[in-house]
Design an enzyme around this catalytic site. Structure first.
Site, PDB file in Angstrom:
ATOM      1  N   HIS A   1       0.202  -0.035  16.427  1.00 16.29           N
ATOM      2  CA  HIS A   1      -1.086  -0.070  15.691  1.00 16.29           C
ATOM      3  C   HIS A   1      -1.188   1.099  14.709  1.00 16.29           C
ATOM      4  O   HIS A   1      -2.295   1.554  14.413  1.00 16.29           O
ATOM      5  CB  HIS A   1      -2.279  -0.021  16.655  1.00 16.29           C
ATOM      6  CG  HIS A   1      -2.166  -0.957  17.813  1.00 16.29           C
ATOM      7  ND1 HIS A   1      -2.565  -2.268  17.746  1.00 16.29           N
ATOM      8  CD2 HIS A   1      -1.664  -0.773  19.061  1.00 16.29           C
ATOM      9  CE1 HIS A   1      -2.334  -2.849  18.924  1.00 16.29           C
ATOM     10  NE2 HIS A   1      -1.771  -1.966  19.725  1.00 16.29           N
TER      11      HIS A   1
ATOM     12  N   SER B   1       3.572  10.403 -12.798  1.00 22.42           N
ATOM     13  CA  SER B   1       2.333   9.849 -13.312  1.00 22.42           C
ATOM     14  C   SER B   1       2.143  10.350 -14.737  1.00 22.42           C
ATOM     15  O   SER B   1       2.530  11.475 -15.062  1.00 22.42           O
ATOM     16  CB  SER B   1       1.180  10.303 -12.420  1.00 22.42           C
ATOM     17  OG  SER B   1      -0.034  10.249 -13.141  1.00 22.42           O
TER      18      SER B   1
ATOM     19  N   LYS C   1       2.338  14.434  -9.383  1.00 20.98           N
ATOM     20  CA  LYS C   1       2.705  13.227  -8.646  1.00 20.98           C
ATOM     21  C   LYS C   1       4.185  12.908  -8.652  1.00 20.98           C
ATOM     22  O   LYS C   1       4.868  13.048  -9.656  1.00 20.98           O
ATOM     23  CB  LYS C   1       1.973  12.023  -9.254  1.00 20.98           C
ATOM     24  CG  LYS C   1       0.496  12.072  -8.991  1.00 20.98           C
ATOM     25  CD  LYS C   1       0.159  11.472  -7.653  1.00 20.98           C
ATOM     26  CE  LYS C   1      -0.499  10.186  -7.940  1.00 20.98           C
ATOM     27  NZ  LYS C   1      -0.871   9.301  -7.026  1.00 20.98           N
TER      28      LYS C   1
END
Ligand code: ARG
Length: 473
Positions: free
Chosen positions: A156, A277, A283
């Site tokens: 999960h 980016s 980034k």
């Protein structure tokens, strides 16, 4: 307009109809297979006395010349022909006159296209397998180097129990191994030759279908001519297997994306496989993994598309089947590209062992082992489960791990706890005691790795002989 038919027509084909019907813009992709099939057909016609020796020689020689010119770029496959079959025949007629017109004796475009697509796909099955094999090699090397790199195992997406990086990647090894087995399986089932099926009902010429099948490395001829021209199951199987590969790649990509995030920092994607980016200078984006995940839908689409195309087609050949090509070609190219790029990204990725181990240490990944400790000391499992639940709650309030508690604190939960609890719930013990085959413990992991090494040392493709060189002698 340049087409092979029209004898019984009294009007010219409408140009839009012609364009709508034509397939050369995409079936030129298998020009080589088309000519290879024609060489095999002509040679067989010669052996059967349907063509003379001279005709056979001239046709084979000229097809080879056409092939060489196309490959050299000196002869262009012009879109003015209806399809690749018409192009080759037209070239032969241009060069050999009446002899060229004999090429199509005992053959239909229906069995021809069935053959071409099968030859093309068969080669692509092998190439896909090769790419999978490369990926498996990269995964196995990472596994070998990381049998004691601890990390949290998740269910999960919640930390569950500690595992190792070798164990985690071993799961993907099994997936891609099954993908390879599917390639072998598909290859074997599809490797029967439809040539000689004619339009649908075979032919009255004394063709030797065993001969053409053998020349092109098939197991034998297909056994029903109606099925021979209209079977596209092998494409559906291949597209299904390609979809499964993409599903596996996509799950793996998703993990790489999560692991590469600032929150996890389990991996660093190499600069060569990251993108930046245009606005945010800090980034480094996992675009390759995202694109692989994204392209999965496109391959599933091809499978759905062909399944739907085929579902209402009565026997035998119908033009709907022409729709099998573009989407199959696109799916194959997409999967091959994704496999190659993903393998490159994985082989250069840096695993942050420190971050993985630190992460495995918190999040109570040893809670099950703490409960097992109590069980081993006579506490019924359900009670042990409840006690450790309480303990976890206590730890959350204290902002501590179970290992950080004192023996007194532990004893307050259960008097059964003794000093050896700390050893019993250390991450090392949690992993190394899991020694059933398939579990992460080092000893069994080494065994699994040696089984997989042995598996990779054998290549099923070696059994397949090189039929191309045979044919071009
Ligand atoms: N371009 C066709 C295809 O891809 C070739 C077979 C044409 N046969 C026919 N009867 N029109 O399926």
């Amino acid at each position: 307009m340049a087409q092979l038919w029209g004898g019984c027509f009294t009007k010219e084909t409408n140009q839009l109809v012609y364009n709508f019907n034509a397939s050369i813009s995409f079936d030129k992709k298998f020009y080589k297979q088309d000519m290879e099939g024609s060489i095999a057909h002509v040679k067989m016609l010669g052996k059967q006395g349907i063509l003379t020796e001279i005709e056979t020689k001239q046709l084979v020689k000229t097809i080879k010349e056409i092939l060489q010119e196309v490959e050299a770029g000196t002869l262009e496959i012009s879109d003015k022909y209806e399809d690749i079959h018409s192009f080759v025949e037209a070239m032969l007629i241009e060069r050999l006159g009446d002899i060229g017109k004999k090429l199509h004796t005992g053959r239909s475009r229906n069995d021809q296209v069935a053959l071409d697509m099968r030859l093309y796909t068969r080669q692509e099955v092998l190439e896909t397998d090769e790419l999978l094999e490369k990926l498996l090699n990269v995964i196995l090397i990472i596994m070998e180097n990381n049998i004691n790199t601890y990390m949290p195992g998740f269910t999960h997406l919640q930390k569950a129990q500690p595992v190792t990086l070798a164990h985690h990647l071993g799961a993907y090894f099994e997936m891609f191994k099954r993908d390879r087995q599917r390639m072998e399986d598909i290859y074997q089932r599809m490797n029967y030759c439809p040539l000689g099926s004619g339009a649908l009902a075979g032919t009255t010429y004394p063709l030797d279908r065993y001969d053409t099948a053998k020349q092109m490395g098939f197991e034998g001829p297909t056994l029903n001519s109606m099925d021979g021209v209209s079977d596209r199951d092998y494409l559906i199987e291949f597209l299904s297997a390609l979809s499964t590969i993409m599903m596996h790649l996509s799950r793996f990509s998703e993990e790489v994306i999560i692991w590469n995030s600032n929150e996890y920092q389990f991996v660093e994607i190499d600069d060569a496989y990251s993108t930046g980016s245009s606005i945010m200078p800090q980034k480094k984006n996992p675009d390759i993994a995202e694109l692989v995940r994204g392209k999965t839908g496109r391959v599933y689409g091809a499978l759905m598309s062909l399944l739907t195309t085929m579902k209402g087609i009565p026997l035998a050949y119908n033009k709907d089947m022409q729709e099998d090509k573009e989407l199959t070609f696109d799916a194959i190219d997409t999967v091959k590209g994704c496999l190659a790029l993903f393998t490159g990204m994985l082989s250069t990725i840096k695993f942050r062992k420190d971050r993985m181990e630190a992460s495995a240490k918190n999040g109570f990944t040893n809670a099950t082992d703490a409960a097992d400790y109590l069980v081993n000391h006579g506490v019924p499992f359900r009670d042990a489960h409840g006690m450790i639940g309480q303990l976890v709650l206590y730890c959350i309030e204290k902002k501590a791990a179970i290992d950080d508690l004192s023996l007194e604190e532990l004893k307050a939960i259960s008097p059964v706890f003794e000093k050896d609890i700390f050893e019993a719930i250390s991450m090392k013990t949690c992993v190394e005691k899991r020694l059933t085959i398939g579990a992460p413990g080092q000893e069994v992991m080494k065994k699994v790795i040696s089984i997989e090494r042995e598996y990779l040392s054998k290549d099923w493709k070696e059994k397949i002989k090189d039929w191309e060189s045979e044919l071009f002698k």
